[in-house]
Every structure is written in structure tokens, then in C-alpha cells.
Design a protein around this motif. Structure first.
Motif, PDB file in Angstrom:
ATOM      1  N   GLU A 146       0.930  -1.258   0.048  1.00  0.00           N
ATOM      2  CA  GLU A 146      -0.031   0.046  -0.159  1.00  0.00           C
ATOM      3  C   GLU A 146       0.727   1.251   0.064  1.00  0.00           C
ATOM      4  O   GLU A 146       0.480   2.415  -0.336  1.00  0.00           O
ATOM      5  N   ASP A 147       2.046   1.157   0.019  1.00  0.00           N
ATOM      6  CA  ASP A 147       2.891   2.496   0.553  1.00  0.00           C
ATOM      7  C   ASP A 147       4.291   2.499  -0.497  1.00  0.00           C
ATOM      8  O   ASP A 147       4.452   3.175  -1.306  1.00  0.00           O
ATOM      9  N   GLN A 148       5.051   1.364   0.073  1.00  0.00           N
ATOM     10  CA  GLN A 148       6.499   1.400  -0.856  1.00  0.00           C
ATOM     11  C   GLN A 148       6.341   1.058  -2.187  1.00  0.00           C
ATOM     12  O   GLN A 148       6.913   1.936  -3.154  1.00  0.00           O
ATOM     13  N   LEU A 149       5.618   0.110  -2.685  1.00  0.00           N
ATOM     14  CA  LEU A 149       5.833  -0.560  -3.986  1.00  0.00           C
ATOM     15  C   LEU A 149       5.197   0.219  -4.712  1.00  0.00           C
ATOM     16  O   LEU A 149       5.371   0.750  -6.143  1.00  0.00           O
ATOM     17  N   PRO A 150       3.660   0.952  -4.586  1.00  0.00           N
ATOM     18  CA  PRO A 150       3.155   1.731  -5.245  1.00  0.00           C
ATOM     19  C   PRO A 150       4.030   3.157  -5.681  1.00  0.00           C
ATOM     20  O   PRO A 150       3.968   3.455  -6.711  1.00  0.00           O
ATOM     21  N   GLN A 151       4.813   3.506  -4.649  1.00  0.00           N
ATOM     22  CA  GLN A 151       5.560   4.928  -4.989  1.00  0.00           C
ATOM     23  C   GLN A 151       6.731   4.294  -6.085  1.00  0.00           C
ATOM     24  O   GLN A 151       6.836   5.417  -6.994  1.00  0.00           O
ATOM     25  N   TRP A 152       7.169   3.107  -5.853  1.00  0.00           N
ATOM     26  CA  TRP A 152       8.204   2.786  -7.021  1.00  0.00           C
ATOM     27  C   TRP A 152       7.627   2.565  -8.202  1.00  0.00           C
ATOM     28  O   TRP A 152       8.294   3.107  -9.308  1.00  0.00           O
ATOM     29  N   ILE A 153       6.482   1.824  -8.427  1.00  0.00           N
ATOM     30  CA  ILE A 153       5.998   1.599  -9.435  1.00  0.00           C
ATOM     31  C   ILE A 153       5.623   3.096 -10.143  1.00  0.00           C
ATOM     32  O   ILE A 153       5.618   3.089 -11.605  1.00  0.00           O
ATOM     33  N   ALA A 154       5.051   3.998  -9.554  1.00  0.00           N
ATOM     34  CA  ALA A 154       4.512   5.170 -10.029  1.00  0.00           C
ATOM     35  C   ALA A 154       5.573   5.871 -10.460  1.00  0.00           C
ATOM     36  O   ALA A 154       5.338   6.558 -11.467  1.00  0.00           O
ATOM     37  N   ARG A 155       6.926   6.040  -9.982  1.00  0.00           N
ATOM     38  CA  ARG A 155       8.078   6.713 -10.485  1.00  0.00           C
ATOM     39  C   ARG A 155       8.762   6.066 -11.402  1.00  0.00           C
ATOM     40  O   ARG A 155       9.402   6.749 -12.176  1.00  0.00           O
ATOM     41  N   LEU A 211      10.984  -8.818 -11.507  1.00  0.00           N
ATOM     42  CA  LEU A 211      11.398  -8.598 -10.199  1.00  0.00           C
ATOM     43  C   LEU A 211      10.719  -9.867  -9.410  1.00  0.00           C
ATOM     44  O   LEU A 211      10.031 -10.637  -9.836  1.00  0.00           O
ATOM     45  N   PRO A 212      11.453 -10.259  -8.361  1.00  0.00           N
ATOM     46  CA  PRO A 212      10.971 -11.202  -7.383  1.00  0.00           C
ATOM     47  C   PRO A 212       9.621 -11.048  -7.064  1.00  0.00           C
ATOM     48  O   PRO A 212       9.158  -9.984  -7.050  1.00  0.00           O
ATOM     49  N   SER A 213       8.687 -12.262  -6.783  1.00  0.00           N
ATOM     50  CA  SER A 213       7.418 -12.211  -6.391  1.00  0.00           C
ATOM     51  C   SER A 213       7.354 -11.329  -5.066  1.00  0.00           C
ATOM     52  O   SER A 213       6.389 -10.740  -5.114  1.00  0.00           O
ATOM     53  N   GLU A 214       8.424 -11.300  -4.394  1.00  0.00           N
ATOM     54  CA  GLU A 214       8.315 -10.634  -3.098  1.00  0.00           C
ATOM     55  C   GLU A 214       8.161  -8.971  -3.339  1.00  0.00           C
ATOM     56  O   GLU A 214       7.666  -8.025  -2.518  1.00  0.00           O
ATOM     57  N   ALA A 215       8.483  -8.358  -4.549  1.00  0.00           N
ATOM     58  CA  ALA A 215       8.336  -7.145  -5.004  1.00  0.00           C
ATOM     59  C   ALA A 215       7.183  -6.832  -5.817  1.00  0.00           C
ATOM     60  O   ALA A 215       7.350  -5.904  -6.715  1.00  0.00           O
ATOM     61  N   SER A 216       6.268  -7.749  -5.628  1.00  0.00           N
ATOM     62  CA  SER A 216       4.857  -7.543  -6.553  1.00  0.00           C
ATOM     63  C   SER A 216       4.040  -6.887  -5.296  1.00  0.00           C
ATOM     64  O   SER A 216       3.672  -7.577  -4.605  1.00  0.00           O
ATOM     65  N   ILE A 217       3.218  -5.914  -6.119  1.00  0.00           N
ATOM     66  CA  ILE A 217       2.039  -5.240  -5.175  1.00  0.00           C
ATOM     67  C   ILE A 217       0.895  -6.384  -4.854  1.00  0.00           C
ATOM     68  O   ILE A 217       0.435  -6.398  -3.712  1.00  0.00           O
ATOM     69  N   GLY A 218       0.622  -7.388  -5.942  1.00  0.00           N
ATOM     70  CA  GLY A 218      -0.335  -8.241  -5.797  1.00  0.00           C
ATOM     71  C   GLY A 218      -0.145  -9.351  -4.697  1.00  0.00           C
ATOM     72  O   GLY A 218      -1.058  -9.886  -3.977  1.00  0.00           O
ATOM     73  N   VAL A 219       1.389  -9.788  -4.900  1.00  0.00           N
ATOM     74  CA  VAL A 219       1.527 -10.740  -3.913  1.00  0.00           C
ATOM     75  C   VAL A 219       1.742 -10.365  -2.597  1.00  0.00           C
ATOM     76  O   VAL A 219       1.112 -10.927  -1.514  1.00  0.00           O
ATOM     77  N   CYS A 220       2.260  -9.039  -2.411  1.00  0.00           N
ATOM     78  CA  CYS A 220       2.199  -8.569  -1.027  1.00  0.00           C
ATOM     79  C   CYS A 220       0.900  -8.267  -0.396  1.00  0.00           C
ATOM     80  O   CYS A 220       0.468  -8.539   0.976  1.00  0.00           O
ATOM     81  N   ASP A 221      -0.092  -7.870  -1.239  1.00  0.00           N
ATOM     82  CA  ASP A 221      -1.509  -7.538  -0.829  1.00  0.00           C
ATOM     83  C   ASP A 221      -2.222  -8.846  -0.337  1.00  0.00           C
ATOM     84  O   ASP A 221      -2.734  -8.839   0.742  1.00  0.00           O
ATOM     85  N   SER A 222      -1.754  -9.980  -1.306  1.00  0.00           N
ATOM     86  CA  SER A 222      -2.537 -11.205  -1.063  1.00  0.00           C
ATOM     87  C   SER A 222      -1.838 -11.843   0.543  1.00  0.00           C
ATOM     88  O   SER A 222      -2.533 -12.545   1.247  1.00  0.00           O
ATOM     89  N   MET A 273      13.820   7.054  -9.678  1.00  0.00           N
ATOM     90  CA  MET A 273      13.318   8.043  -8.820  1.00  0.00           C
ATOM     91  C   MET A 273      13.350   9.245  -9.743  1.00  0.00           C
ATOM     92  O   MET A 273      13.125  10.344  -8.992  1.00  0.00           O
ATOM     93  N   SER A 274      13.479   9.376 -10.928  1.00  0.00           N
ATOM     94  CA  SER A 274      13.530  10.547 -11.664  1.00  0.00           C
ATOM     95  C   SER A 274      12.219  11.236 -11.863  1.00  0.00           C
ATOM     96  O   SER A 274      12.213  12.226 -12.675  1.00  0.00           O
ATOM     97  N   ARG A 275      11.210  10.540 -11.988  1.00  0.00           N
ATOM     98  CA  ARG A 275       9.731  11.093 -12.460  1.00  0.00           C
ATOM     99  C   ARG A 275       8.894  11.349 -10.986  1.00  0.00           C
ATOM    100  O   ARG A 275       9.024  10.496 -10.269  1.00  0.00           O
ATOM    101  N   PRO A 276       8.158  12.264 -10.980  1.00  0.00           N
ATOM    102  CA  PRO A 276       7.101  12.580  -9.914  1.00  0.00           C
ATOM    103  C   PRO A 276       6.083  11.550 -10.151  1.00  0.00           C
ATOM    104  O   PRO A 276       5.952  10.920 -11.083  1.00  0.00           O
ATOM    105  N   PRO A 277       5.539  11.140  -8.892  1.00  0.00           N
ATOM    106  CA  PRO A 277       4.466   9.991  -8.890  1.00  0.00           C
ATOM    107  C   PRO A 277       3.429  10.531  -9.684  1.00  0.00           C
ATOM    108  O   PRO A 277       3.014  11.508  -9.938  1.00  0.00           O
TER     109      PRO A 277
END
Length: 516
Positions: free
Chosen positions: A184-193, A202-213, A464-468
Motif C-alpha cells: 500500500e505504500d512502498q511498492l506503489p511509490q516505486w512503480i509510479a515513479r 522482479l522477485p515475487s516479493e516485490a509485487s504489489i499483488g503478492v504482498c497484498d494477498s 526515482m527521476s519522475r514525480p509520482p
């Protein structure tokens, strides 16, 4: 009264096999860190010349080595507490390095590239499994945080095996909090930027859907431990409460599976299939236990016919499945199955339920003559389960950015000419002050990042070069989970405590270290 060798059915205790099965869980290995020839100290040799920054990069190198050692242990040598402790030591350091680069992008020039390599722990372990590589500092931060979450889940498995179900429940609530933070916090920031951040590489541990489930899964398993905490007590339990908690576990496991299929179908195909066999086993077992507990309560309440009907329903969930798509029943437990270790306990629980059902039918046929419905009446079944587990909030430690410096040694700019030194020093101090104030103010994490598109290589994290940009929140639009947000049941001033209140009391006891 005794019937067929059994004592009064009301007094027959549940077998120990019910406790072992109710608390069975799959232990996922933690991610694997590939050390490589990576050094923060060497990479920031020029930009990190300030004593504070030199100390930070040196500590980060040491902490990364400690985490790598903890993660590389195999078999009985694995210490999940060591993994959690090492991740807790490393995470704030990599977070501080990332923040330092984020607020001083013009100074974040590397002498040596940083290439982070990790292997997933939850994915199938085969010879074709390759490490996932990225130069993103955020990638390293996400994987370090994930190590703490998966390490806590592993620690819970150790605690459960040792019979400390209350401690296991607490670890799983913390693990759920870590997964919620990532999803809900860290991964959406990264994917957005990110310009080209794709979860499939990426490893499954770095997937929003996996972490959410997995947040949902860890809460369900945490509730398994809460049920086991009650079952180990010698006194008769509150069967109605246990029935609701068991059904809540099954519903949350169904929710986990649905979330994984809808939000992380690609990663789902990579995960160890043995885990999904255990998941199917637990869903059917927990529904069967829910009816078993209801049957025990109905018999104690002298609803003999209903109790018999419910016990029959309970046994139907413990039979072997007629097919892979059958709605009820357990998956295969034969010698080729990954669940074969559970077979003896399943046989014992089936025997116990069968003997208790026979005792119920014998007593009812000789004494009570209560009508037995062909199926459990709808008004006697639970409409939904109860989920009392809540994820424990996780957040990163507050850190201050370390100073980065730019000079001729870094290949940037030219040596200051005579007479310019004082003005340049004042300008530099003013810029650093503005950077720090901006970093501490609202929106500080994104206000500077847009000014460094396409920095020269080697450079700090280009992701990190683009705003979210707006990212859909994983939980948005999800239908409410039955039993989670139920309104309180109204009652008079002399009312008895509701099952929801009893569940809260049980949760408070678990939080305080109550061990039954």
C-alpha cells in the motif's frame, strides 16, 4: 452416559491431532541476497567524502554482509530471528542512502555502479531459477523490508512447532503489517515513479499483488494460532466462538487466493505448488472444524438432531476429494503428496469425529428421539465467519539525509577561480539548507526528483527521476470480507458478551503474551 465405550459425548475432549492440524502452516524460505562485488563505500567514495556519509556507507556494507550471511543459512542452521534482526539493522541504512540521493540528486554521482541481485524465496526452487538484478536503490530497500516480513512468518512457524501459538500469532500480525506497508505504500511509490519498472522481471516479493494477498494470508494463519491457543487449554472451550473463528480463517484463505489470482497471476505460477495443496487442505479442514465446533455446541445445548446433522457435515469436509474440482474434501494425502506428513493426524481426527457421531446417533436413537434433518438448516449455519486479527502497523524509521558533495575529483564542474571561494561556499551552504528544509516539509520526497531526468551514468537510482502518478490502491473496490466489519449486536444493560467481544478479549490476551 456411556455409549459404545465413549464417555458422555459432552465430555469427550478433542484430540491433539486437531490442534496440530489446525495450526499447520507452510514455511516459505526468505529471499536470497547475492552479495556480488558491491560496496556502498567504494561507490560513494567521491560523493560520500563527508565523515557522516563515510560512516553511513561503511555501516551499510557491514549490515548487508550480515543480512547475506543470515539469509544464506540452510536447513537446521536457519535462524529467522537472525534474519529479522539483520534486516532491521540494514533497512534504515539503505533508506538513509536512498533519501540522501533523493534530496541531493545533483551530487549523487557514483564512482562504481551498484547492481543489486536477489533470488525469490517463495518461488519454485529449480536449476533455472536466476537472480533478479536492478540498479534501483528502492529495489534493495523493498527486498530488505520483505526479508523482515518473511523472516517473521518463518519465526512464527518455529514458534508454532514449539507449541508457543501466542508468540506465533504476534509474529504473523507483524508480518502482515510488513506486507501491507509494501503493498500500500512502498511498492506503489516505486512503480509510479519508474520509467520501466515491470513486476514480471522482479522477485515475487516485490509485487504489489503478492504482498497484498500475503497480508491476508498471514492474518488467516495468525488466527489459526489463536484457535490453537484456545484448544490447548484443558477446560472446555467456547465452541461457538471457535466455529466463527475457523470459518473466518477459511474465508480469508479464499480471499487470499482470489486476490493472488486477480492481482498476481504471473507470480502465482512461479510459487511452490506444495503451498497451494496445503492451502486447499486448510480451507476444507477449517470449514470442517467450524461444523465440528457447532455440533459440539448444539449437543451441549440439547439440540441433538441438529448436532448430528452438523457432525455429518463436518465429516464430509474431511473425506478425500472425489476430484480435483470437488467443492468439499481434502486433497490427496498419499505417499506422492506433499501433505503425506499430515496423514496420521487426519486419520486420528476422522476416527474421533466418526466415533463422536456414532455416540450422538446412539444416544439420540435410545434416549432423545430428536428429529435429524437431512442437511443443516440454513438458519442454524453461520452466515459468515469472524476475523479478529488485525495487521500490526509497520513504518520506516525516520532518518536524516547524509551530505553528498560534488567537486573536481568527481569530474563535475571546474576548480573554483580566485575570489569565488567565499561566494561558492555561501551558495553551497544555502543550497544544502534549502534541500534539507524541502526534504523535511510536505511533499519533500517528490519535489526534487523531477529535476534529474536522465542523469549521466553512473548515477543514483534513475527510477526515482519522475514525480509520482496516481496508482490504484489494491484494496479499492474490493467487496467487504464477511465477518470483518460486522456492526455490533445491540443488547440490554445485562446482556452476555458477544462472540465479537470474546474475540477481542482473546486478542488482547494474545497481545499480552497469554499462552493458554
Amino acid at each position: 452416559m456411556a455409549t459404545d465405550g465413549l464417555a458422555d459425548p459432552c465430555l469427550v475432549p478433542h484430540p491433539d491431532s486437531a490442534i496440530r492440524l489446525a495450526s499447520a502452516m507452510h514455511r516459505f524460505p526468505c529471499p536470497e541476497l547475492i552479495p556480488g562485488d558491491l560496496s556502498f563505500e567504494r561507490s560513494f567514495q567521491t560523493a560520500g567524502g563527508h565523515p557522516t556519509t563515510r560512516a553511513l556507507t561503511s555501516q551499510a556494507d557491514e549490515a548487508r554482509i550480515s543480512l547475506s550471511r543470515a539469509l544464506s543459512a540452510k536447513g537446521a542452521k536457519v535462524s529467522h530471528q537472525s534474519i529479522v534482526s539483520a534486516a532491521q539493522q540494514y533497512t534504515p541504512l539503505i533508506h538513509q542512502i536512498l533519501l540522501s540521493c533523493k534530496v541531493q540528486p545533483e551530487s549523487a554521482r557514483l564512482d562504481q555502479r551498484l547492481v543489486f541481485e536477489w533470488k525469490s524465496g517463495m518461488e519454485k526452487d529449480d536449476k533455472d531459477k536466476k537472480p533478479f538484478k536492478s540498479e534501483a536503490l528502492m529495489y534493495e530497500l523493498v527486498m530488505s523490508i520483505s526479508c523482515e516480513g518473511m523472516g517473521r512468518a518463518g519465526k512464527a512457524c518455529e514458534d508454532s512447532t514449539g507449541g508457543d501459538f501466542a508468540a506465533a500469532s504476534r509474529e504473523l500480525k507483524q508480518a502482515a503489517g510488513v506486507m501491507a506497508f509494501l503493498a500500500e505504500d512502498q511498492l506503489p511509490q516505486w512503480i509510479a515513479r519508474g520509467n520501466n519498472v515491470e513486476e514480471k522481471v522482479l522477485p515475487s516479493e516485490a509485487s504489489i499483488g503478492v504482498c497484498d494477498s500475503f497480508k491476508t494470508l498471514f492474518l488467516a494463519i495468525g488466527q489459526q494460532m489463536a484457535v490453537a491457543t484456545v484448544l490447548v487449554k484443558k477446560s472446555a472451550p467456547n465452541y461457538t466462538l471457535l466455529a466463527k473463528l475457523s470459518l473466518g480463517i477459511a474465508e480469508y484463505m479464499d480471499l487470499f487466493l482470489n486476490t493472488l489470482r486477480s492481482e498476481a497471476s504471473l507470480q502465482m505460477s512461479r510459487i511452490d505448488p506444495t503451498f497451494f495443496s496445503l492451502l486447499a487442505f486448510q480451507v476444507s479442514l477449517q470449514r470442517g472444524l467450524s461444523y465440528y465446533f457447532l455440533a459440539r455446541n448444539s449437543w451441549a445445548e440439547k439440540d441433538y438432531g441438529i448436532a448430528i446433522s452438523m457432525m455429518k457435515e463436518a465429516t464430509s469436509y474431511l473425506r478425500s476429494r472425489s476430484s480435483a474440482t470437488a467443492a468439499k474434501g481434502l486433497p490427496p494425502l498419499d505417499s506422492r503428496s506433499g501433505l503425506k506428513a499430515l496423514k496420521d493426524d487426519v486419520d486420528e481426527l476422522r476416527s474421533h469425529m466418526g466415533a463422536l457421531l456414532n455416540a450422538y446417533e446412539t444416544d439420540n436413537g435410545k434416549v432423545f428421539f430428536d428429529k435429524v434433518p437431512d442437511s443443516v438448516p440454513e438458519n442454524e449455519s453461520l452466515a459468515c465467519g469472524l476475523m479478529m486479527m488485525k495487521a500490526e502497523e509497520y513504518k520506516l524509521e525516520d532518518v536524516e539525509p547524509a551530505p553528498l558533495q560534488v567537486g573536481p575529483a568527481g569530474g563535475i564542474g571546474k576548480p573554483p577561480s580566485p575570489g569565488e571561494d567565499a561566494d561558492r561556499e555561501l551558495a553551497r551552504q544555502l543550497q544544502e539548507q534549502m534541500d534539507l528544509e524541502e526534504a523535511r516539509g510536505p511533499g519533500s520526497s517528490t519535489s526534487r526528483s523531477s529535476s534529474v531526468s536522465n542523469p549521466p551514468a553512473p548515477s543514483y537510482d534513475t527510477l526515482m527521476s519522475r514525480p509520482p502518478v496516481p496508482v490504484p490502491v489494491p484494496d479499492a473496490g474490493r467487496p467487504p470480507v464477511p465477518g470483518v466489519d460486522r456492526p455490533p449486536v445491540p443488547g440490554g444493560t445485562q446482556r452476555q458478551k458477544s462472540d465479537e467481544e470474546l474475540a477481542r478479549e482473546l486478542q488482547n490476551k494474545l497481545n499480552c503474551g497469554f499462552d493458554g
